[in-house]
Motif scaffolding. Structure first.
Motif, PDB file in Angstrom:
ATOM      1  N   LEU A   4       4.846   0.769  13.106  1.00  0.00           N
ATOM      2  CA  LEU A   4       5.115   0.123  14.393  1.00  0.00           C
ATOM      3  C   LEU A   4       6.443   0.572  14.984  1.00  0.00           C
ATOM      4  CD1 LEU A   4       3.791  -3.514  13.818  1.00  0.00           C
ATOM      5  CD2 LEU A   4       2.602  -1.512  14.717  1.00  0.00           C
ATOM      6  N   ARG A   5       7.341   1.027  14.131  1.00  0.00           N
ATOM      7  CA  ARG A   5       8.618   1.547  14.619  1.00  0.00           C
ATOM      8  C   ARG A   5       8.543   3.038  14.960  1.00  0.00           C
ATOM      9  NH1 ARG A   5      12.956  -1.099  10.282  1.00  0.00           N
ATOM     10  NH2 ARG A   5      13.023  -3.208  11.205  1.00  0.00           N
ATOM     11  N   GLY A   6       7.400   3.644  14.696  1.00  0.00           N
ATOM     12  CA  GLY A   6       7.262   5.067  14.952  1.00  0.00           C
ATOM     13  C   GLY A   6       7.979   5.928  13.939  1.00  0.00           C
ATOM     14  N   GLU A   7       8.134   5.397  12.723  1.00  0.00           N
ATOM     15  CA  GLU A   7       8.853   6.100  11.671  1.00  0.00           C
ATOM     16  C   GLU A   7       7.886   6.529  10.567  1.00  0.00           C
ATOM     17  OE1 GLU A   7      12.837   3.261  12.236  1.00  0.00           O
ATOM     18  OE2 GLU A   7      11.675   3.212  10.368  1.00  0.00           O
ATOM     19  N   GLN A   8       8.343   7.444   9.726  1.00  0.00           N
ATOM     20  CA  GLN A   8       7.580   7.857   8.557  1.00  0.00           C
ATOM     21  C   GLN A   8       7.923   6.929   7.396  1.00  0.00           C
ATOM     22  OE1 GLN A   8       5.261  10.378   8.411  1.00  0.00           O
ATOM     23  NE2 GLN A   8       4.809   9.686   6.331  1.00  0.00           N
ATOM     24  N   ALA A   9       6.936   6.261   6.859  1.00  0.00           N
ATOM     25  CA  ALA A   9       7.194   5.322   5.763  1.00  0.00           C
ATOM     26  C   ALA A   9       7.456   6.068   4.468  1.00  0.00           C
ATOM     27  CB  ALA A   9       6.010   4.380   5.583  1.00  0.00           C
ATOM     28  N   THR A  10       8.446   5.580   3.719  1.00  0.00           N
ATOM     29  CA  THR A  10       8.697   6.079   2.369  1.00  0.00           C
ATOM     30  C   THR A  10       8.141   5.048   1.400  1.00  0.00           C
ATOM     31  OG1 THR A  10      10.701   7.229   3.076  1.00  0.00           O
ATOM     32  CG2 THR A  10      10.445   6.803   0.717  1.00  0.00           C
ATOM     33  N   CYS A  11       7.057   5.389   0.735  1.00  0.00           N
ATOM     34  CA  CYS A  11       6.358   4.439  -0.130  1.00  0.00           C
ATOM     35  C   CYS A  11       6.253   4.988  -1.545  1.00  0.00           C
ATOM     36  CB  CYS A  11       4.950   4.167   0.397  1.00  0.00           C
ATOM     37  SG  CYS A  11       4.878   3.453   2.049  1.00  0.00           S
ATOM     38  N   GLY A  12       6.290   4.088  -2.506  1.00  0.00           N
ATOM     39  CA  GLY A  12       6.072   4.483  -3.891  1.00  0.00           C
ATOM     40  C   GLY A  12       6.772   3.569  -4.857  1.00  0.00           C
ATOM     41  N   GLY A  13       6.273   3.565  -6.085  1.00  0.00           N
ATOM     42  CA  GLY A  13       6.866   2.745  -7.130  1.00  0.00           C
ATOM     43  C   GLY A  13       5.946   1.620  -7.546  1.00  0.00           C
ATOM     44  N   ALA A  14       6.234   1.065  -8.717  1.00  0.00           N
ATOM     45  CA  ALA A  14       5.439  -0.033  -9.263  1.00  0.00           C
ATOM     46  C   ALA A  14       5.855  -1.344  -8.615  1.00  0.00           C
ATOM     47  CB  ALA A  14       5.623  -0.106 -10.776  1.00  0.00           C
ATOM     48  N   THR A  15       4.882  -2.067  -8.097  1.00  0.00           N
ATOM     49  CA  THR A  15       5.155  -3.361  -7.468  1.00  0.00           C
ATOM     50  C   THR A  15       4.218  -4.423  -8.025  1.00  0.00           C
ATOM     51  OG1 THR A  15       5.174  -4.593  -5.389  1.00  0.00           O
ATOM     52  CG2 THR A  15       3.654  -2.724  -5.528  1.00  0.00           C
ATOM     53  N   LEU A  16       4.726  -5.653  -8.101  1.00  0.00           N
ATOM     54  CA  LEU A  16       3.876  -6.779  -8.495  1.00  0.00           C
ATOM     55  C   LEU A  16       2.784  -7.018  -7.464  1.00  0.00           C
ATOM     56  CD1 LEU A  16       6.404  -9.468  -9.793  1.00  0.00           C
ATOM     57  CD2 LEU A  16       4.592  -8.379 -11.104  1.00  0.00           C
ATOM     58  N   ALA A  17       3.063  -6.640  -6.221  1.00  0.00           N
ATOM     59  CA  ALA A  17       2.112  -6.868  -5.135  1.00  0.00           C
ATOM     60  C   ALA A  17       1.230  -5.643  -4.927  1.00  0.00           C
ATOM     61  CB  ALA A  17       2.864  -7.222  -3.861  1.00  0.00           C
ATOM     62  N   GLU A  18       0.565  -5.202  -5.989  1.00  0.00           N
ATOM     63  CA  GLU A  18      -0.226  -3.971  -5.890  1.00  0.00           C
ATOM     64  C   GLU A  18      -1.383  -4.121  -4.900  1.00  0.00           C
ATOM     65  OE1 GLU A  18      -2.296  -6.524  -8.767  1.00  0.00           O
ATOM     66  OE2 GLU A  18      -0.216  -5.862  -8.631  1.00  0.00           O
ATOM     67  N   GLY A  19      -1.806  -5.353  -4.629  1.00  0.00           N
ATOM     68  CA  GLY A  19      -2.895  -5.573  -3.686  1.00  0.00           C
ATOM     69  C   GLY A  19      -2.541  -5.210  -2.252  1.00  0.00           C
ATOM     70  N   ILE A  20      -1.238  -5.130  -1.940  1.00  0.00           N
ATOM     71  CA  ILE A  20      -0.818  -4.734  -0.594  1.00  0.00           C
ATOM     72  C   ILE A  20       0.067  -3.489  -0.651  1.00  0.00           C
ATOM     73  CG2 ILE A  20      -1.088  -6.979   0.515  1.00  0.00           C
ATOM     74  CD1 ILE A  20       1.881  -7.501   0.052  1.00  0.00           C
ATOM     75  N   ALA A  21      -0.024  -2.748  -1.737  1.00  0.00           N
ATOM     76  CA  ALA A  21       0.756  -1.511  -1.879  1.00  0.00           C
ATOM     77  C   ALA A  21      -0.031  -0.365  -1.253  1.00  0.00           C
ATOM     78  CB  ALA A  21       1.060  -1.233  -3.351  1.00  0.00           C
ATOM     79  N   VAL A  22      -0.035  -0.333   0.073  1.00  0.00           N
ATOM     80  CA  VAL A  22      -0.838   0.623   0.832  1.00  0.00           C
ATOM     81  C   VAL A  22       0.089   1.595   1.554  1.00  0.00           C
ATOM     82  CG1 VAL A  22      -2.476   0.873   2.731  1.00  0.00           C
ATOM     83  CG2 VAL A  22      -2.725  -1.012   1.108  1.00  0.00           C
ATOM     84  N   LYS A  23      -0.177   2.872   1.410  1.00  0.00           N
ATOM     85  CA  LYS A  23       0.666   3.878   2.051  1.00  0.00           C
ATOM     86  C   LYS A  23       0.266   4.144   3.496  1.00  0.00           C
ATOM     87  CE  LYS A  23       1.889   6.347  -2.202  1.00  0.00           C
ATOM     88  NZ  LYS A  23       1.901   7.657  -2.905  1.00  0.00           N
ATOM     89  N   ASN A  24      -1.016   3.979   3.818  1.00  0.00           N
ATOM     90  CA  ASN A  24      -1.502   4.280   5.162  1.00  0.00           C
ATOM     91  C   ASN A  24      -2.242   3.076   5.729  1.00  0.00           C
ATOM     92  OD1 ASN A  24      -0.716   7.133   5.129  1.00  0.00           O
ATOM     93  ND2 ASN A  24      -2.320   7.341   3.592  1.00  0.00           N
ATOM     94  N   VAL A  25      -1.695   2.470   6.782  1.00  0.00           N
ATOM     95  CA  VAL A  25      -2.356   1.325   7.398  1.00  0.00           C
ATOM     96  C   VAL A  25      -3.485   1.830   8.295  1.00  0.00           C
ATOM     97  CG1 VAL A  25      -0.283  -0.074   7.308  1.00  0.00           C
ATOM     98  CG2 VAL A  25      -0.731   1.301   9.340  1.00  0.00           C
ATOM     99  N   GLY A  26      -4.331   0.906   8.737  1.00  0.00           N
ATOM    100  CA  GLY A  26      -5.477   1.290   9.549  1.00  0.00           C
ATOM    101  C   GLY A  26      -5.104   1.652  10.977  1.00  0.00           C
ATOM    102  N   VAL A  27      -5.946   2.457  11.595  1.00  0.00           N
ATOM    103  CA  VAL A  27      -5.744   2.835  13.001  1.00  0.00           C
ATOM    104  C   VAL A  27      -5.951   1.615  13.904  1.00  0.00           C
ATOM    105  CG1 VAL A  27      -6.595   4.271  14.889  1.00  0.00           C
ATOM    106  CG2 VAL A  27      -6.431   5.218  12.569  1.00  0.00           C
ATOM    107  N   LEU A  28      -7.048   0.891  13.689  1.00  0.00           N
ATOM    108  CA  LEU A  28      -7.318  -0.296  14.483  1.00  0.00           C
ATOM    109  C   LEU A  28      -6.359  -1.427  14.152  1.00  0.00           C
ATOM    110  CD1 LEU A  28      -9.015  -1.860  16.513  1.00  0.00           C
ATOM    111  CD2 LEU A  28     -10.683  -2.312  14.681  1.00  0.00           C
ATOM    112  N   THR A  29      -6.068  -1.599  12.878  1.00  0.00           N
ATOM    113  CA  THR A  29      -5.201  -2.717  12.493  1.00  0.00           C
ATOM    114  C   THR A  29      -3.793  -2.558  13.052  1.00  0.00           C
ATOM    115  OG1 THR A  29      -4.630  -1.671  10.377  1.00  0.00           O
ATOM    116  CG2 THR A  29      -6.507  -3.174  10.378  1.00  0.00           C
TER     117      THR A  29
END
Length: 407
Positions: A214-239
């Motif tokens: 939403l900020r028009g930036e490149q996300a830096t993603c990675g690493g082990a998280t407790l919230a693996e259910g929302i550990a998504v690198k690419n969000v949806g086009v429609l969403t």
């Protein structure tokens, strides 16, 4: 299908009776902890213990007879997989689920138990998606996307309908974000019903995908998280398009906050939350001043957490609060010394859980010994009194992290 209030209301009618209308209840203990007036939507009570059933069922109900006969395919490492498998079996639709090879066996077994054919492919979700897309093309299967599909989004939006029906005075909804299906649906419904309501999304610091997009930036993603259910690198086009128009703010939460939120749900609300399910509470715990005095709706979107991980979180919380103490005692190696220490700890009200002797460490004098003692205490002040008493009796005491006590 368009994502509108009407389509979300239609989705709610289509799944009525097949998906649980979970309770949305005040949480006085969480309110006391955070300073906000907290109401919790318990989506962990669904059959598959997560909200994903809503969108999955709406999508399956849109299929033609020919599409049902051909079958569906989905890619997921967890809750979406189980939701598609469960409702596909109910509707007599063949289902194939592609999961990454490292997916925990408990999730693979749960998905298979709902009657789906499970295919393990690749190390990452992206690998599993590529295989799912290949199989969909090869076998003519209908693709059931985990979030970037209008039917899926409308199904997830039914949560907001239920929350505002049960708690119409809510000022704010705090919603976890992975690919964005949940917040896109909920924000569409909530803003249509109550334009002044604030919609706040939450992402793990390690996976700030929607915020960056939403900020028009490149996300830096990675690493082990407790919230693996929302550990998504690419969000949806429609969403992301819907989120841009309807979401007021997105907060990031670190791993400590997620861990504390999981523990708070368990110890204060007596309910199990997976890391993603606790993300909303983590955000309120991280920035309590932002939500103080407001009526805040939290979506506890899932409860599929590994029991071993949950037990570790509980023990770590006890250690942080000083209610479980692990210490290393350096003392003389003589008869009766262990009994003296045990008696002293017992007299002061501590409960010893584990004792380990070390006589062969080279940093221990030949006539000395060290004892690693783990005990329950009332609180940190009580733990400090026990340490002080041991030192007064001539023992050298070093507090340990719980993991060190076994070294």
């Amino acid at each position: 299908m368009q994502v509108t209030l009407q389509s979300i209301q239609d989705a709610a009618r289509s799944i009525a009776g097949a998906v649980m209308q979970t309770p949305c209840l005040p949480a006085p203990k969480l309110s006391q902890l955070t300073g906000a007036d907290i109401r919790v939507k318990y989506e962990n009570l669904q059959v598959t213990n997560a909200f994903k059933e809503r969108g999955a069922l709406v999508k399956l109900l849109t299929l033609s007879e020919d599409e049902r006969a051909r079958g569906v395919i989905a890619m997921s490492a967890g809750n979406h997989a189980q939701a598609v498998a469960y409702h596909a079996r109910r509707l007599g639709i063949p289902a194939t689920i592609v999961m990454p090879e490292p997916t925990p066996f408990v999730k693979v077994a749960a998905t298979r138990s709902y009657g789906a054919q499970v295919v393990l492919a690749g190390e990452m979700l992206a690998d599993a998606q590529a295989e799912a897309e290949r199989r969909a093309e090869e076998h003519g299967l209908v693709w059931v996307h985990p979030y970037d599909d209008p039917a899926i989004i409308c199904g997830q939006g039914t949560i907001a309908l239920e929350m505002l029906e049960a708690q119409p005075d809510l000022d704010c909804l705090v919603v976890p974000i992975g690919g964005g299906g949940l917040i896109a649906g909920m924000a569409t419904a909530a803003k249509a019903l109550k334009p002044g309501i604030e919609i706040v999304g939450v992402e793990p610091e390690l996976y700030p995908s929607m915020l960056a997009t939403l900020r028009g930036e490149q996300a830096t993603c990675g690493g082990a998280t407790l919230a693996e259910g929302i550990a998504v690198k690419n969000v949806g086009v429609l969403t992301q398009k819907i989120a841009r128009d309807t979401v007021d703010d997105i907060l990031l939460v670190n791993e400590d906050a997620i861990e504390q939120a999981v523990n708070a749900y368990l110890t204060r609300q007596k309910t199990m939350a997976e890391g993603a399910g606790a993300a909303g509470l983590a955000a309120v715990l991280t920035t309590p001043e932002r939500f103080a005095g407001r009526r805040v709706g939290l979506v506890m979107c899932g409860g599929n957490i590994d029991p071993r991980l949950l037990s570790s979180i509980m023990v770590r919380a006890l250690a942080r609060e000083g209610r479980m103490l692990s210490i290393r005692i350096a003392t003389q190696d003589r008869p009766g010394v262990l009994g003296e220490i045990a008696s002293l700890v017992g007299t002061l009200g501590g409960n010893i859980l584990e004792v380990s002797h070390h006589r062969l460490f080279l940093n221990v004098p030949a006539k000395g010994t060290t004892l690693d003692v783990t005990m329950e205490t009332h609180d940190r002040a009580h733990a400090d009194r026990i340490i002080a008493a041991l030192e007064e009796h001539g023992h050298k005491v070093k507090p340990l992290d719980l993991g060190e006590s076994r070294l």
